[in-house]
Design a protein around this motif. Structure first.
Motif, short mmCIF file in Angstrom:
data_model
loop_
_atom_site.label_atom_id
_atom_site.label_comp_id
_atom_site.label_asym_id
_atom_site.label_seq_id
_atom_site.Cartn_x
_atom_site.Cartn_y
_atom_site.Cartn_z
N ILE A 25 0.85 -1.19 0.00
CA ILE A 25 0.00 0.00 0.00
C ILE A 25 0.88 1.24 0.00
O ILE A 25 1.95 1.26 0.63
CB ILE A 25 -0.94 0.02 1.22
CG1 ILE A 25 -1.93 1.17 1.12
CG2 ILE A 25 -0.18 0.07 2.51
CD1 ILE A 25 -3.03 1.13 2.16
N SER A 26 0.41 2.22 -0.68
CA SER A 26 1.21 3.45 -0.74
C SER A 26 0.92 4.30 0.49
O SER A 26 -0.10 4.15 1.17
CB SER A 26 0.88 4.22 -2.01
OG SER A 26 -0.44 4.71 -1.92
N VAL A 27 1.81 5.22 0.75
CA VAL A 27 1.65 6.13 1.87
C VAL A 27 0.41 7.00 1.65
O VAL A 27 -0.33 7.29 2.60
CB VAL A 27 2.92 6.99 2.05
CG1 VAL A 27 2.71 8.07 3.11
CG2 VAL A 27 4.11 6.11 2.42
N GLU A 28 0.15 7.38 0.40
CA GLU A 28 -1.02 8.19 0.10
C GLU A 28 -2.31 7.45 0.45
O GLU A 28 -3.25 8.04 0.99
CB GLU A 28 -1.03 8.59 -1.38
CG GLU A 28 0.07 9.54 -1.78
CD GLU A 28 1.40 8.80 -2.08
OE1 GLU A 28 1.36 7.58 -2.38
OE2 GLU A 28 2.44 9.45 -2.00
N ASP A 29 -2.35 6.15 0.11
CA ASP A 29 -3.54 5.36 0.43
C ASP A 29 -3.72 5.25 1.95
O ASP A 29 -4.84 5.35 2.45
CB ASP A 29 -3.45 3.96 -0.19
CG ASP A 29 -3.57 3.99 -1.70
OD1 ASP A 29 -4.09 4.99 -2.23
OD2 ASP A 29 -3.15 3.00 -2.34
N TYR A 30 -2.62 5.02 2.64
CA TYR A 30 -2.68 4.92 4.09
C TYR A 30 -3.19 6.25 4.68
O TYR A 30 -4.07 6.27 5.54
CB TYR A 30 -1.31 4.57 4.66
CG TYR A 30 -1.28 4.57 6.18
CD1 TYR A 30 -1.80 3.50 6.89
CD2 TYR A 30 -0.75 5.66 6.88
CE1 TYR A 30 -1.79 3.50 8.28
CE2 TYR A 30 -0.75 5.66 8.27
CZ TYR A 30 -1.26 4.59 8.95
OH TYR A 30 -1.27 4.59 10.32
#
Length: 108
Positions: A25-30
């Motif tokens: 998962i990307s940091v943006e999604d998190y």
């Protein structure tokens, strides 16, 4: 109502964290999940505040209803009292008219 929402959001955050640890998962999604959780928590707090406000208003309206109901009952009792007084005075007036007619009948 809010507990299942918060639990669901915490599960999503945990899953997002686990995926982030696995680099899936990307940091943006998190961060999007965290922002969504914060927004939902604020909405829950607003709903709780609204619920408390409307409960207070409901209690106020119930007190007013009870006061007016008591007032209406007292007015009914007062009206009944005066109706009984009126009936007694009407009866007494009829008796006096009969006596007056009887006295006029004797004089004639």
């Amino acid at each position: 109502m809010s507990d299942p929402i918060i639990l669901d959001q915490l599960i999503r955050i945990r899953q997002a964290t686990e995926r982030g640890a696995n680099k899936t998962i990307s940091v943006e999604d998190y961060n999007a999940v965290v922002r969504q959780n914060e927004a939902l928590q604020q909405e829950v707090m607003q709903l709780r505040s609204d619920t408390q406000y409307w409960e207070r208003q409901s209690n106020k309206f119930e007190r007013n209803r009870d006061e007016f109901s008591d007032y209406a009952e007292s007015l009914k009792a007062e009206r009944n009292f005066f109706e009984q007084q009126s009936d007694r005075w009407k009866t007494r007036a009829a008796e006096l008219e009969k006596e007056l007619a009887a006295l006029k009948g004797r004089k004639a």
